[in-house]
Write an enzyme that holds these catalytic residues in place. Sequence first.
Site, PDB file in Angstrom:
ATOM      1  N   ARG A 102      12.166  -2.960 -17.499  1.00 33.50           N
ATOM      2  CA  ARG A 102      11.699  -1.696 -16.930  1.00 33.50           C
ATOM      3  C   ARG A 102      12.870  -0.850 -16.432  1.00 33.50           C
ATOM      4  O   ARG A 102      12.802  -0.211 -15.388  1.00 33.50           O
ATOM      5  CB  ARG A 102      10.713  -1.956 -15.783  1.00 33.50           C
ATOM      6  CG  ARG A 102       9.489  -2.751 -16.177  1.00 33.50           C
ATOM      7  CD  ARG A 102       8.627  -2.030 -17.207  1.00 33.50           C
ATOM      8  NE  ARG A 102       7.499  -2.872 -17.578  1.00 33.50           N
ATOM      9  CZ  ARG A 102       7.520  -3.768 -18.562  1.00 33.50           C
ATOM     10  NH1 ARG A 102       8.618  -3.911 -19.301  1.00 33.50           N
ATOM     11  NH2 ARG A 102       6.463  -4.505 -18.845  1.00 33.50           N
ATOM     12  N   SER A 151       0.916  -0.257 -13.199  1.00 34.96           N
ATOM     13  CA  SER A 151       1.569  -1.306 -12.413  1.00 34.96           C
ATOM     14  C   SER A 151       2.532  -0.683 -11.414  1.00 34.96           C
ATOM     15  O   SER A 151       3.451   0.032 -11.800  1.00 34.96           O
ATOM     16  CB  SER A 151       2.324  -2.267 -13.339  1.00 34.96           C
ATOM     17  OG  SER A 151       1.435  -2.902 -14.224  1.00 34.96           O
ATOM     18  N   GLU A 155       7.846   0.054  -9.386  1.00 31.00           N
ATOM     19  CA  GLU A 155       8.172   0.640 -10.681  1.00 31.00           C
ATOM     20  C   GLU A 155       8.268   2.161 -10.623  1.00 31.00           C
ATOM     21  O   GLU A 155       9.204   2.735 -11.153  1.00 31.00           O
ATOM     22  CB  GLU A 155       7.131   0.218 -11.739  1.00 31.00           C
ATOM     23  CG  GLU A 155       7.308  -1.186 -12.279  1.00 31.00           C
ATOM     24  CD  GLU A 155       6.539  -1.396 -13.560  1.00 31.00           C
ATOM     25  OE1 GLU A 155       6.309  -0.418 -14.293  1.00 31.00           O
ATOM     26  OE2 GLU A 155       6.175  -2.548 -13.845  1.00 31.00           O
TER      27      GLU A 155
END
Length: 340
Positions: free
Chosen positions: A165, A239, A334
Site C-alpha cells: 500500500r 479499509s 491507509e
Amino acid sequence: MGCLVHNQDLRRHNSFGFAACAENFVRVETLEQLQDAVAQAQHNGWPVLVLGGGSNLVLREQIPGLVIQMAIGGRRAEPVGDDEVRVTLGAGEIWHQSLDWMLDQGYYGLENLALIPGTVGAAPMQNIGAYGVELEQGFDSLQALDTHTGELRIFSREDCCFGYRDSCFKSMEPGRYIIIDVTFRLSLQPRPQLRYQALVDALQARGIAEPQPRDVFQVVCDIRRAKLPDPAEIGNAGSFFKNPLVSAVHYRELLQQFPRLVAYPAGEGYKLAAGWLIEQCGWKGHVRGAVGVYERQALVLVNLGAGTAPELMLLAGEIVQSVAARFGVQLEMEPRLYPA
C-alpha cells in the site's frame, strides 16, 4: 486551466462525505490545463491537493490553496508480441470501469482488483491490492508532471518503489509528482490468479470449477459488496488500516497467546489481519456519535451522516491504542489525512 471556483463544497468529492470547503478548486481535463493550474498555484504560493475519486482521503473542514480535480481521460492499447498488450489509461479514468472495459477487450491480469473505488491515477500511489494481486504485478510505467521542474517524467516499476500500500508518490516525495496516465502490461491469455483462499472458496461455492477472468471479477465484486458499505449510502474509505507486518518471532509469540490469530506469510515475516485484531478489541459495530466501525467489517470506519474528520480521527486513535495495548502491534491508517 479550466474554471476556477472559490469556496467549493467537497462533500461530493470525498467518499467519506465529510463537509469540507476548498479555498480554490479547478477541474482539469487536459495536460495543458493541469500545467496552467500548477503554474497559477505556484504563482500564488498555494498548496496543491490533487483529487481523483477522493476515496483514500480524510478531509478536514477547510482545504487551503488549490484543489485540482483530475479528469484527464483516455484509453489506448498497443500489442506486445502474441500474448501481451500495453494498455494506457488517463489518470482521471474510473478504476473499476476501466477494469471492466479491459476485460471486455480480452486484457487480463488485474481482475482481482475489481470494485476498488477511485481513479486510475490514484491506483499506483497506493499500489492497490486485493485477493492475492497487487497493482504492481500488471504495471508497466506511468507518466507524471514534476511540479518542481515543470517537466514530464516516465516512471518504470522500479522507479515507483512499490511496497505494501505504498509507493514513492505516497511516502518519499508526496505532492511533487502528479500522475497523468498509467500503462499496464497485461496478458491476452486468461490465467486467473487464485492464490487467495477466500476467493477460491467463493468460486467453488458457486460451482465454478474452471473460472475465467470474468468469473473472478464478478465474484470479487460480490464479496466486496457483501463486506463493504457503498460510499454512496454510508461514507467510508474502504479499509481504514493496513494489515500490520510483524517478524516471524513476534508472530509465534502472538500465536501462543492467541491461537485463533489470523495471519498470512509475507516474505520473512507475517501479515496480520487488522480487521481481526480490531474485532477482538470489541470495536466491530461500535458507534460514536456520527462516526463508527462498520458492523460487517471491523477494518472499515464510517461516517453515519454528519460526522467530521476530527471525530473520526479520535475514534481511529482509540482503536490504534487498544490494539497496541492488547497485541503489541501498531496499526497504520491507509487513507491520507489532509491537511495533515
